[in-house]
Scaffold this motif. Structure first.
Motif, PDB file in Angstrom:
ATOM      1  N   TYR A  78       0.853  -1.182   0.000  1.00 53.24           N
ATOM      2  CA  TYR A  78       0.000   0.000   0.000  1.00 53.24           C
ATOM      3  C   TYR A  78       0.883   1.224   0.000  1.00 53.24           C
ATOM      4  N   ARG A  79       0.518   2.187  -0.841  1.00 49.25           N
ATOM      5  CA  ARG A  79       1.311   3.415  -0.875  1.00 49.25           C
ATOM      6  C   ARG A  79       0.387   4.621  -0.940  1.00 49.25           C
ATOM      7  N   ASN A  80       0.880   5.708  -0.357  1.00 47.23           N
ATOM      8  CA  ASN A  80       0.219   7.001  -0.513  1.00 47.23           C
ATOM      9  C   ASN A  80       1.282   8.084  -0.409  1.00 47.23           C
ATOM     10  N   ASP A  81       0.883   9.316  -0.684  1.00 47.30           N
ATOM     11  CA  ASP A  81       1.835  10.425  -0.727  1.00 47.30           C
ATOM     12  C   ASP A  81       2.337  10.819   0.662  1.00 47.30           C
ATOM     13  N   THR A  82       1.651  10.387   1.710  1.00 43.86           N
ATOM     14  CA  THR A  82       2.044  10.730   3.077  1.00 43.86           C
ATOM     15  C   THR A  82       3.101   9.785   3.612  1.00 43.86           C
ATOM     16  N   TRP A  83       2.872   8.472   3.476  1.00 44.86           N
ATOM     17  CA  TRP A  83       3.730   7.468   4.124  1.00 44.86           C
ATOM     18  C   TRP A  83       4.628   6.708   3.170  1.00 44.86           C
ATOM     19  N   GLY A  84       4.470   6.892   1.864  1.00 43.00           N
ATOM     20  CA  GLY A  84       5.242   6.077   0.926  1.00 43.00           C
ATOM     21  C   GLY A  84       4.606   4.706   0.801  1.00 43.00           C
ATOM     22  N   GLU A  85       5.443   3.684   0.659  1.00 39.06           N
ATOM     23  CA  GLU A  85       4.935   2.326   0.445  1.00 39.06           C
ATOM     24  C   GLU A  85       5.267   1.444   1.631  1.00 39.06           C
ATOM     25  N   MET A  86       4.307   0.596   2.010  1.00 37.66           N
ATOM     26  CA  MET A  86       4.542  -0.384   3.066  1.00 37.66           C
ATOM     27  C   MET A  86       3.730  -1.645   2.769  1.00 37.66           C
ATOM     28  N   ARG A  87       4.193  -2.737   3.318  1.00 40.48           N
ATOM     29  CA  ARG A  87       3.484  -4.006   3.172  1.00 40.48           C
ATOM     30  C   ARG A  87       2.397  -4.045   4.239  1.00 40.48           C
ATOM     31  N   THR A  88       1.169  -4.283   3.811  1.00 39.04           N
ATOM     32  CA  THR A  88       0.029  -4.220   4.715  1.00 39.04           C
ATOM     33  C   THR A  88      -0.842  -5.464   4.612  1.00 39.04           C
ATOM     34  N   ALA A  89      -1.553  -5.736   5.700  1.00 34.39           N
ATOM     35  CA  ALA A  89      -2.558  -6.793   5.725  1.00 34.39           C
ATOM     36  C   ALA A  89      -3.926  -6.123   5.794  1.00 34.39           C
ATOM     37  N   TRP A  90      -4.880  -6.685   5.103  1.00 33.73           N
ATOM     38  CA  TRP A  90      -6.253  -6.177   5.074  1.00 33.73           C
ATOM     39  C   TRP A  90      -7.193  -7.345   5.336  1.00 33.73           C
ATOM     40  N   ARG A  91      -8.205  -7.118   6.159  1.00 33.06           N
ATOM     41  CA  ARG A  91      -9.230  -8.130   6.409  1.00 33.06           C
ATOM     42  C   ARG A  91     -10.594  -7.458   6.309  1.00 33.06           C
ATOM     43  N   PHE A  92     -11.524  -8.120   5.647  1.00 35.08           N
ATOM     44  CA  PHE A  92     -12.839  -7.549   5.363  1.00 35.08           C
ATOM     45  C   PHE A  92     -13.951  -8.424   5.922  1.00 35.08           C
ATOM     46  N   ASP A  93     -14.925  -7.786   6.556  1.00 29.87           N
ATOM     47  CA  ASP A  93     -16.186  -8.426   6.901  1.00 29.87           C
ATOM     48  C   ASP A  93     -17.193  -7.920   5.882  1.00 29.87           C
ATOM     49  N   VAL A  94     -17.821  -8.842   5.171  1.00 29.74           N
ATOM     50  CA  VAL A  94     -18.757  -8.488   4.102  1.00 29.74           C
ATOM     51  C   VAL A  94     -20.110  -9.114   4.411  1.00 29.74           C
ATOM     52  N   GLN A  95     -21.148  -8.286   4.334  1.00 28.45           N
ATOM     53  CA  GLN A  95     -22.518  -8.757   4.516  1.00 28.45           C
ATOM     54  C   GLN A  95     -23.385  -8.161   3.428  1.00 28.45           C
ATOM     55  N   ASP A  96     -24.106  -9.016   2.728  1.00 30.89           N
ATOM     56  CA  ASP A  96     -25.021  -8.567   1.668  1.00 30.89           C
ATOM     57  C   ASP A  96     -24.332  -7.665   0.653  1.00 30.89           C
ATOM     58  N   GLY A  97     -23.106  -7.993   0.280  1.00 33.34           N
ATOM     59  CA  GLY A  97     -22.386  -7.258  -0.747  1.00 33.34           C
ATOM     60  C   GLY A  97     -21.820  -5.921  -0.301  1.00 33.34           C
ATOM     61  N   LYS A  98     -21.810  -5.663   1.002  1.00 32.67           N
ATOM     62  CA  LYS A  98     -21.273  -4.412   1.545  1.00 32.67           C
ATOM     63  C   LYS A  98     -20.204  -4.739   2.587  1.00 32.67           C
ATOM     64  N   VAL A  99     -19.223  -3.861   2.702  1.00 31.71           N
ATOM     65  CA  VAL A  99     -18.177  -4.017   3.715  1.00 31.71           C
ATOM     66  C   VAL A  99     -18.704  -3.431   5.024  1.00 31.71           C
ATOM     67  N   SER A 100     -18.847  -4.286   6.032  1.00 23.76           N
ATOM     68  CA  SER A 100     -19.326  -3.818   7.341  1.00 23.76           C
ATOM     69  C   SER A 100     -18.157  -3.420   8.244  1.00 23.76           C
ATOM     70  N   ARG A 101     -16.983  -4.013   7.987  1.00 25.55           N
ATOM     71  CA  ARG A 101     -15.773  -3.663   8.731  1.00 25.55           C
ATOM     72  C   ARG A 101     -14.571  -4.052   7.892  1.00 25.55           C
ATOM     73  N   PHE A 102     -13.538  -3.205   7.947  1.00 27.52           N
ATOM     74  CA  PHE A 102     -12.248  -3.591   7.398  1.00 27.52           C
ATOM     75  C   PHE A 102     -11.167  -3.223   8.392  1.00 27.52           C
ATOM     76  N   GLU A 103     -10.147  -4.050   8.403  1.00 27.73           N
ATOM     77  CA  GLU A 103      -9.009  -3.847   9.282  1.00 27.73           C
ATOM     78  C   GLU A 103      -7.753  -3.865   8.440  1.00 27.73           C
ATOM     79  N   THR A 104      -6.856  -2.932   8.722  1.00 25.52           N
ATOM     80  CA  THR A 104      -5.604  -2.886   8.003  1.00 25.52           C
ATOM     81  C   THR A 104      -4.475  -2.609   9.000  1.00 25.52           C
ATOM     82  N   GLY A 105      -3.293  -2.931   8.592  1.00 30.13           N
ATOM     83  CA  GLY A 105      -2.120  -2.692   9.421  1.00 30.13           C
ATOM     84  C   GLY A 105      -0.893  -3.227   8.728  1.00 30.13           C
ATOM     85  N   GLN A 106       0.241  -2.906   9.278  1.00 28.67           N
ATOM     86  CA  GLN A 106       1.478  -3.371   8.665  1.00 28.67           C
ATOM     87  C   GLN A 106       1.563  -4.888   8.739  1.00 28.67           C
ATOM     88  N   ALA A 107       2.050  -5.491   7.672  1.00 30.75           N
ATOM     89  CA  ALA A 107       2.168  -6.951   7.594  1.00 30.75           C
ATOM     90  C   ALA A 107       3.598  -7.367   7.927  1.00 30.75           C
TER      91      ALA A 107
END
Length: 107
Positions: A78-107
């Protein structure tokens, strides 16, 4: 090696990554369930504030390296203009085709 976004197995997660990478606020917001929550490095954050700061106003972009069997857990560069690039983990809770929660952090 990266996984092309169109090959992500969960359609909601695929749409989330597509909207994030395109900087498409409307499409991104449409994918969130009412009252959706998120966390960054284990701390709950306000979804609107976090996505504005970390994604939309800073050119956030995700290159997916791997996904789990159901496509709802990703490892990405994941990269952006603020932090540059880093390896990240993402986890998604999906219900009825919508994201109800997502979690991210350094991997």
């Amino acid at each position: 090696m990266t996984i092309p976004v169109e090959l992500l197995s969960d359609p909601t997660v695929r749409a989330f990554v597509t909207a994030l990478n395109a900087g498409d606020r409307a499409a991104f917001q449409a994918l969130l369930a009412p009252g959706a929550t998120m966390s960054d490095d284990g701390s709950d954050r306000n979804v609107d504030d976090w996505t504005e700061r970390e994604v939309f106003s800073s050119g956030g972009y995700m290159d997916v390296e791997s996904q789990d069997e159901d496509g709802r857990s990703l490892i990405a560069r994941y990269r952006n203009d603020t932090w540059g690039e880093m390896r990240t983990a993402w986890r998604f809770d999906v219900q009825d085709g919508k994201v109800s929660r997502f979690e991210t952090g350094q991997a």
